[in-house]
Write a protein that holds these residues in place. Structure first.
Motif, PDB file in Angstrom:
ATOM      1  N   LYS A  10      41.055  83.389 147.561  1.00 63.04           N
ATOM      2  CA  LYS A  10      42.092  82.698 148.459  1.00 63.04           C
ATOM      3  C   LYS A  10      41.421  82.279 149.686  1.00 63.04           C
ATOM      4  O   LYS A  10      41.689  81.202 150.320  1.00 63.04           O
ATOM      5  CB  LYS A  10      43.219  83.475 148.561  1.00 63.04           C
ATOM      6  CG  LYS A  10      43.883  83.643 147.314  1.00 63.04           C
ATOM      7  CD  LYS A  10      45.618  84.040 147.625  1.00 63.04           C
ATOM      8  CE  LYS A  10      46.331  84.094 146.310  1.00 63.04           C
ATOM      9  NZ  LYS A  10      46.777  82.877 145.732  1.00 63.04           N
ATOM     10  N   GLU A  13      38.806  79.264 149.265  1.00 58.29           N
ATOM     11  CA  GLU A  13      39.719  78.161 148.931  1.00 58.29           C
ATOM     12  C   GLU A  13      40.300  77.713 150.337  1.00 58.29           C
ATOM     13  O   GLU A  13      40.417  76.278 150.620  1.00 58.29           O
ATOM     14  CB  GLU A  13      41.040  78.569 147.901  1.00 58.29           C
ATOM     15  CG  GLU A  13      41.685  77.146 147.465  1.00 58.29           C
ATOM     16  CD  GLU A  13      42.585  77.443 146.599  1.00 58.29           C
ATOM     17  OE1 GLU A  13      43.609  78.681 146.425  1.00 58.29           O
ATOM     18  OE2 GLU A  13      42.919  76.785 145.620  1.00 58.29           O
ATOM     19  N   PRO A  19      38.498  75.061 144.129  1.00 56.82           N
ATOM     20  CA  PRO A  19      38.732  76.118 143.244  1.00 56.82           C
ATOM     21  C   PRO A  19      37.803  76.307 141.961  1.00 56.82           C
ATOM     22  O   PRO A  19      37.319  77.421 141.822  1.00 56.82           O
ATOM     23  CB  PRO A  19      40.282  76.069 142.826  1.00 56.82           C
ATOM     24  CG  PRO A  19      41.024  75.267 143.876  1.00 56.82           C
ATOM     25  CD  PRO A  19      39.733  74.274 144.214  1.00 56.82           C
ATOM     26  N   LEU A  89      41.299  82.311 136.376  1.00 54.50           N
ATOM     27  CA  LEU A  89      41.541  81.286 137.635  1.00 54.50           C
ATOM     28  C   LEU A  89      42.974  80.863 137.841  1.00 54.50           C
ATOM     29  O   LEU A  89      43.699  80.900 138.928  1.00 54.50           O
ATOM     30  CB  LEU A  89      40.559  80.336 137.746  1.00 54.50           C
ATOM     31  CG  LEU A  89      40.631  79.276 139.059  1.00 54.50           C
ATOM     32  CD1 LEU A  89      40.061  80.333 140.272  1.00 54.50           C
ATOM     33  CD2 LEU A  89      39.603  78.196 138.802  1.00 54.50           C
ATOM     34  N   LEU A  93      45.214  81.588 141.319  1.00 53.91           N
ATOM     35  CA  LEU A  93      45.576  80.444 142.148  1.00 53.91           C
ATOM     36  C   LEU A  93      47.061  79.936 142.069  1.00 53.91           C
ATOM     37  O   LEU A  93      47.293  79.139 142.787  1.00 53.91           O
ATOM     38  CB  LEU A  93      44.827  79.241 141.946  1.00 53.91           C
ATOM     39  CG  LEU A  93      42.963  79.632 141.998  1.00 53.91           C
ATOM     40  CD1 LEU A  93      42.146  78.594 141.693  1.00 53.91           C
ATOM     41  CD2 LEU A  93      42.652  79.939 143.521  1.00 53.91           C
TER      42      LEU A  93
END
Length: 94
Positions: A10, A13, A19, A89, A93
């Motif tokens: 995170k 990102e 991502p 993933l 996310l």
């Protein structure tokens, strides 16, 4: 361990890494630290830029978070593999 990885993902990102590229970035970072574990932040960034991560500048706290993840996982086991290969993933996310 998983919490650290999620926080790292995170954070990367938020710092602007797409991502889809995070796994590659973490793999490159892990491989660089494996080769020379005594690199400082400036040296790590220089190596990352050499590998093509020119548009990203790693900060001290993110580096320390990544190192904590690598140490918890066992850095040698991560050579040429993304640290996050165990985490899906889409789960991280969402």
């Amino acid at each position: 361990m998983e919490e650290l990885i999620i926080i790292l993902i995170k954070r990367l990102e938020k710092k602007g890494i797409e991502p889809i590229m995070i796994y590659s970035f973490i793999r490159d970072l892990a491989n660089n630290i494996l080769v020379n574990p005594h690199m400082n932040l400036l040296q790590v960034n220089k190596q990352l830029h050499f590998l093509g991560w020119d548009s990203f500048e790693l900060d001290y706290h993110t580096l320390q978070l990544a190192i904590a993840c690598f140490e918890a996982k066992g850095l040698e086991r991560l050579e040429n593999k993304p640290i996050c290969y165990e985490i899906k993933l889409r789960m991280v996310l969402i």
